[in-house]
Design an enzyme around this catalytic site. Structure first.
Site, PDB file in Angstrom:
ATOM      1  N   GLU A  11      66.775  69.576  32.367  1.00  0.00           N
ATOM      2  CA  GLU A  11      66.854  69.210  31.025  1.00  0.00           C
ATOM      3  C   GLU A  11      66.367  70.818  30.430  1.00  0.00           C
ATOM      4  OE1 GLU A  11      63.551  66.861  29.884  1.00  0.00           O
ATOM      5  OE2 GLU A  11      63.949  65.656  31.703  1.00  0.00           O
ATOM      6  N   ASP A  32      65.636  68.550  20.039  1.00  0.00           N
ATOM      7  CA  ASP A  32      64.254  67.917  20.482  1.00  0.00           C
ATOM      8  C   ASP A  32      63.256  68.934  19.990  1.00  0.00           C
ATOM      9  OD1 ASP A  32      62.539  66.312  21.758  1.00  0.00           O
ATOM     10  OD2 ASP A  32      62.420  67.470  23.555  1.00  0.00           O
ATOM     11  N   HIS A  92      63.093  71.513  32.280  1.00  0.00           N
ATOM     12  CA  HIS A  92      62.522  70.319  33.182  1.00  0.00           C
ATOM     13  C   HIS A  92      63.381  69.687  34.121  1.00  0.00           C
ATOM     14  CE1 HIS A  92      59.449  69.325  29.614  1.00  0.00           C
ATOM     15  NE2 HIS A  92      59.279  70.496  29.904  1.00  0.00           N
ATOM     16  N   ASN A 104      64.168  66.700  37.206  1.00  0.00           N
ATOM     17  CA  ASN A 104      63.686  65.360  37.406  1.00  0.00           C
ATOM     18  C   ASN A 104      64.374  65.045  39.172  1.00  0.00           C
ATOM     19  OD1 ASN A 104      62.898  64.347  34.751  1.00  0.00           O
ATOM     20  ND2 ASN A 104      64.771  65.360  34.233  1.00  0.00           N
ATOM     21  N   ARG A 122      60.589  58.484  38.773  1.00  0.00           N
ATOM     22  CA  ARG A 122      61.393  59.780  38.381  1.00  0.00           C
ATOM     23  C   ARG A 122      60.113  60.681  38.201  1.00  0.00           C
ATOM     24  NH1 ARG A 122      63.006  62.295  33.003  1.00  0.00           N
ATOM     25  NH2 ARG A 122      61.524  60.813  32.160  1.00  0.00           N
ATOM     26  N   HIS A 143      59.088  64.078  36.808  1.00  0.00           N
ATOM     27  CA  HIS A 143      59.172  64.712  35.676  1.00  0.00           C
ATOM     28  C   HIS A 143      58.536  66.256  36.016  1.00  0.00           C
ATOM     29  CE1 HIS A 143      59.196  65.689  31.134  1.00  0.00           C
ATOM     30  NE2 HIS A 143      60.590  65.763  31.390  1.00  0.00           N
TER      31      HIS A 143
END
Lengths: 503, 65
Positions: A10, A96, A158, A160, A245, A247
């Site tokens: 992300e 975001d 980021h 994951n 997951r 992160h």
């Protein structure tokens, strides 16, 4: 147990409006995303349906992997719900906080993550072009794939990774920290100067990472304050009894394709090796935060990092040890979890990059972002006899990450490439075939007008029946083209699809 | 013992001049960029923001994530 290393990235992009002063970054970001989404809706192409909104049901970013739920710490950072689109390639594109953000679909290999990360860049480039039609002629929205404004504000890129829930979290933290701190020597994107959270700290230096200045805790839940090296957000977007997951918030956004491939590839491999029980040595830093900062400040790659047993190790030697354990894992267990061919390529590139970092780092100026940037900025600095704090050098730092093809210094340098541009273009239009992203993307392409909302682990259909129909997708490995391609082909509409899935 | 041995070079002959074998690599930019660094520096003033000081000052972001 080694679970398939489904992974994704992300990226939050920096954003400015050229020609305007004091613009609101939230509205600039909204304009950017809306301009792109509207252009899809206007398009006649059947592969580009109207936008479907994101479904926030079941999102729980306040859940902590250490076992408690802390709403209070999460309260100040509720996501902006203003603009949120799910794209036919399985990505999520949204605003975001005060940044445009693009999350790749779930991918089966690091090479696919790279492909969809590049597709994301193309989507942002197209968005900038579309946004011109929404603005006065003297204004232009420009986005930057970096992580800091140079003045103490940071935003993230980021990663994951899907992990086995049964791997003890403490063991995971130790293994993750060792890699996250040391991988920076080839994943770092480079930075002119240093910051402290909220301010500028030092002009007279060059750092390996964009992000080290902003990390203050070894482990924690936050992502915007007191950033932790290992983030404990426990939101698997999958069956929580089987999966975790992880992160990962510590990484820099990379312009170099090889750097992105290595960043995701080595990390996925290392977690697979840990799950397989091949981590025969552990490395625990006496002070992980200090170690990360030391790595970022040490262009000689020789600084000894203090371990809690009293010994020291360099980031480079630590990386050799992780590579050794991953190589043993590959020999003994195979590379299915990360994709056999990609895993083998990553092992080879990893070894090459470590050897070259030891011998002559400048030879990696076409592959490693911090080296590419350092080489360019320091050559310019030498030619014009500038101090590190000169605005021209800081401008070059920012412009390295400019996504406008004609302005991007990274693009001008001529970094090595790995993905054919035609494959990137295809990845803008189609999801990966071997994760649940395929089902999400294909349903959107075929039945967009019958989908009420979508998120990572479900789709909600309006089939015309009395109630809405939610289709859960709790296993990221399921929903592939092989598994449901024929079924989807046989359905004329979402009512038939829902009926077929229940049969 | 793993069959595949890491080819870590001894310090004396650590030279990174060999190409990676068997790896897909669609550009040979390593050599190209070396030759082009001088050219790139020549043209960089045209590409750089015209007023670096103003640009750096105005590049202000909110924290994210």
């Amino acid at each position: 147990m080694v679970v398939p290393k489904i992974c994704g990235i992300e990226t939050e992009y920096g954003i400015i409006v050229r020609g305007a002063e004091g613009t609101n970054p939230v509205s600039a970001s909204s304009t950017l995303v809306n301009a792109y989404v509207e252009s899809l809706a206007r398009s006649d192409a059947p592969s580009q349906p109207p936008p479907v909104r994101w479904d926030f049901e079941d999102e729980s970013p306040g859940n902590d992997a250490r076992g408690h739920v802390t709403r209070a710490t999460y309260a100040p950072e509720v996501e902006t719900h203003l603009v949120n689109a799910v794209l036919v390639n399985g990505s999520r594109y949204y605003v975001d906080h005060a940044h445009p953000e693009l999350a790749t679909p779930e991918c089966r290999t690091a090479l696919d993550v790279l492909r969809y990360d590049l597709a994301g860049e193309q989507i942002l480039i197209e968005s900038m072009a579309q946004a011109r039609g929404w603005l006065a002629p003297d204004l232009e929205i420009v986005v930057y794939k970096n992580n800091s404004d140079g003045k103490g504000q940071s935003y993230g890129c980021h990663e994951n990774y899907l992990l086995d829930r049964s791997l003890p979290f403490g063991q995971l933290v130790t293994a993750a920290t060792a890699h996250f701190v040391s991988r920076a020597i080839y994943c770092g994107a480079g930075k002119v100067g240093a910051e402290s959270p909220g301010g500028r700290a030092d002009d007279e230096c060059f750092q390996i990472t964009q992000r080290a200045d902003f990390f203050e805790e070894p482990v924690g839940l936050e992502t915007t304050l007191r950033r932790p090296i290992v983030n404990t957000r426990d939101e698997p977007h999958a069956d929580a009894t089987r999966f975790r997951r992880l992160h990962v918030i510590i990484g820099d956004a990379n312009m170099s394709e090889i750097a992105t491939l290595l960043k995701v590839g080595t990390t996925a491999l290392w977690f697979a090796a840990v799950e397989a029980g091949r981590a025969d040595r552990t490395f625990t830093f006496a002070d992980p935060v200090a170690a990360f900062r030391a790595v970022s400040r040490d262009l000689s790659l020789a600084v000894p990092l203090q371990l809690d047993d009293g010994s020291t190790i360099t980031a480079l030697d630590l990386q050799w040890e992780l590579l050794r354990m991953c190589t043993e894992h590959a020999e003994l267990d195979g590379l299915d979890a990360v994709g056999a061919d990609v895993g083998d390529e990553v092992l080879q590139r990893w070894e090459y990059v470590l050897n070259t970092l030891e011998a002559d780092p400048m030879r990696l100026a076409d592959q490693v972002d911090w080296i590419a940037k350092y080489r360019l900025v320091s050559a310019y600095r030498d030619r014009h006899h500038l101090p590190w704090g000169d605005a021209r050098l800081r401008a070059m730092d920012l412009q390295y990450h400019d996504l406008r093809p004609e302005r991007s210094l990274a693009r001008r340098i001529g970094l090595a490439t790995r993905i054919d541009p035609a494959d990137v273009a295809a990845a803008v239009r189609r999801p990966p075939v071997d994760t649940r992203a395929w089902f999400r993307g294909e349903c959107l392409r075929r039945f967009a007008d019958q989908i009420v909302s979508a998120n990572w682990d479900s789709l909600v259909f309006d089939t015309g029946a009395k109630s809405l129909q939610r289709v859960p997708m709790m296993d990221p490995s399921k929903g592939t083209r092989d598994q449901v391609g024929a079924l989807l082909d046989g359905c004329a509409d979402s009512a038939e699809l829902v009926a077929a899935l229940r049969a | 013992m793993p069959e595949r041995e890491l080819k870590r070079k001894p310090t004396a002959d650590r030279r990174a001049d060999e190409q990676i074998d068997d790896l897909p690599q669609s550009t040979e930019s390593g050599t190209r960029i070396k030759a082009e660094l001088d050219d790139l520096l020549d043209e960089i003033d045209d590409v750089l923001e015209t007023n670096a000081e103003d640009f750096v000052k105005s590049y202000v972001q909110k924290g994210g994530e």
